[in-house]
Design a protein around this motif. Structure first.
Motif, PDB file in Angstrom:
ATOM      1  N   THR A  53       9.641   0.836  -2.075  1.00 47.57           N
ATOM      2  CA  THR A  53       8.703  -0.266  -1.848  1.00 47.57           C
ATOM      3  C   THR A  53       7.261   0.230  -1.827  1.00 47.57           C
ATOM      4  O   THR A  53       6.360  -0.467  -2.273  1.00 47.57           O
ATOM      5  N   GLU A  54       7.055   1.444  -1.349  1.00 49.81           N
ATOM      6  CA  GLU A  54       5.712   2.027  -1.371  1.00 49.81           C
ATOM      7  C   GLU A  54       5.227   2.222  -2.814  1.00 49.81           C
ATOM      8  O   GLU A  54       4.062   1.998  -3.127  1.00 49.81           O
ATOM      9  N   ASP A  57       4.153  -1.295  -4.353  1.00 49.25           N
ATOM     10  CA  ASP A  57       3.024  -2.029  -3.768  1.00 49.25           C
ATOM     11  C   ASP A  57       1.914  -2.259  -4.772  1.00 49.25           C
ATOM     12  O   ASP A  57       1.550  -1.378  -5.536  1.00 49.25           O
ATOM     13  N   ASP A  58       1.382  -3.474  -4.772  1.00 48.31           N
ATOM     14  CA  ASP A  58       0.177  -3.846  -5.517  1.00 48.31           C
ATOM     15  C   ASP A  58       0.303  -3.855  -7.038  1.00 48.31           C
ATOM     16  O   ASP A  58      -0.701  -3.758  -7.730  1.00 48.31           O
ATOM     17  N   ALA A  81      12.063  -6.863  -3.439  1.00 46.72           N
ATOM     18  CA  ALA A  81      10.664  -6.460  -3.634  1.00 46.72           C
ATOM     19  C   ALA A  81      10.267  -6.577  -5.102  1.00 46.72           C
ATOM     20  O   ALA A  81       9.136  -6.931  -5.418  1.00 46.72           O
ATOM     21  N   GLY A  85       8.732 -10.078  -4.856  1.00 43.85           N
ATOM     22  CA  GLY A  85       7.388  -9.544  -4.616  1.00 43.85           C
ATOM     23  C   GLY A  85       6.545  -9.430  -5.872  1.00 43.85           C
ATOM     24  O   GLY A  85       5.382  -9.813  -5.887  1.00 43.85           O
TER      25      GLY A  85
END
Length: 95
Positions: A53-54, A57-58, A81, A85
């Motif tokens: 998940t890190e 991100d973004d 995610a 996400g």
């Protein structure tokens, strides 16, 4: 009291202990041409799932159609995610 070595020790150098000795793992994301976009170094004993998940991100959902990963990333939280996400398709073989 313990003294601190100048190099910061095993953890700061992303060294982990395994049956084969000290190891390092590179967790990375790449674009569709294989160019690395971001990476995280950890000790070799760290699970792929813990850093997934890190790594995600973004990311821009308009630019990512699918995320390909190996079976080490086959977990509901990672698929969520990716799909919820980022809005991309998760392409991960089952474990």
């Amino acid at each position: 009291s313990r003294s601190v070595k100048k190099n910061g020790g095993q953890e700061s150098q992303a060294l982990g202990r395994s049956r084969g000795g000290f190891t390092t793992k590179i967790h990375t994301t790449c674009n569709n041409r294989g160019k690395p976009l971001r990476f995280i170094l950890t000790g070799g004993e760290v699970s792929d799932c813990l850093k997934a998940t890190e790594l995600l991100d973004d990311f821009d959902s308009k630019k990512v159609e699918a995320v390909l990963a190996d079976k080490g990333y086959d977990a509901d939280c990672i698929v969520a995610a990716i799909e919820d996400g980022i809005g991309a398709e998760a392409v991960i073989p089952p474990t």
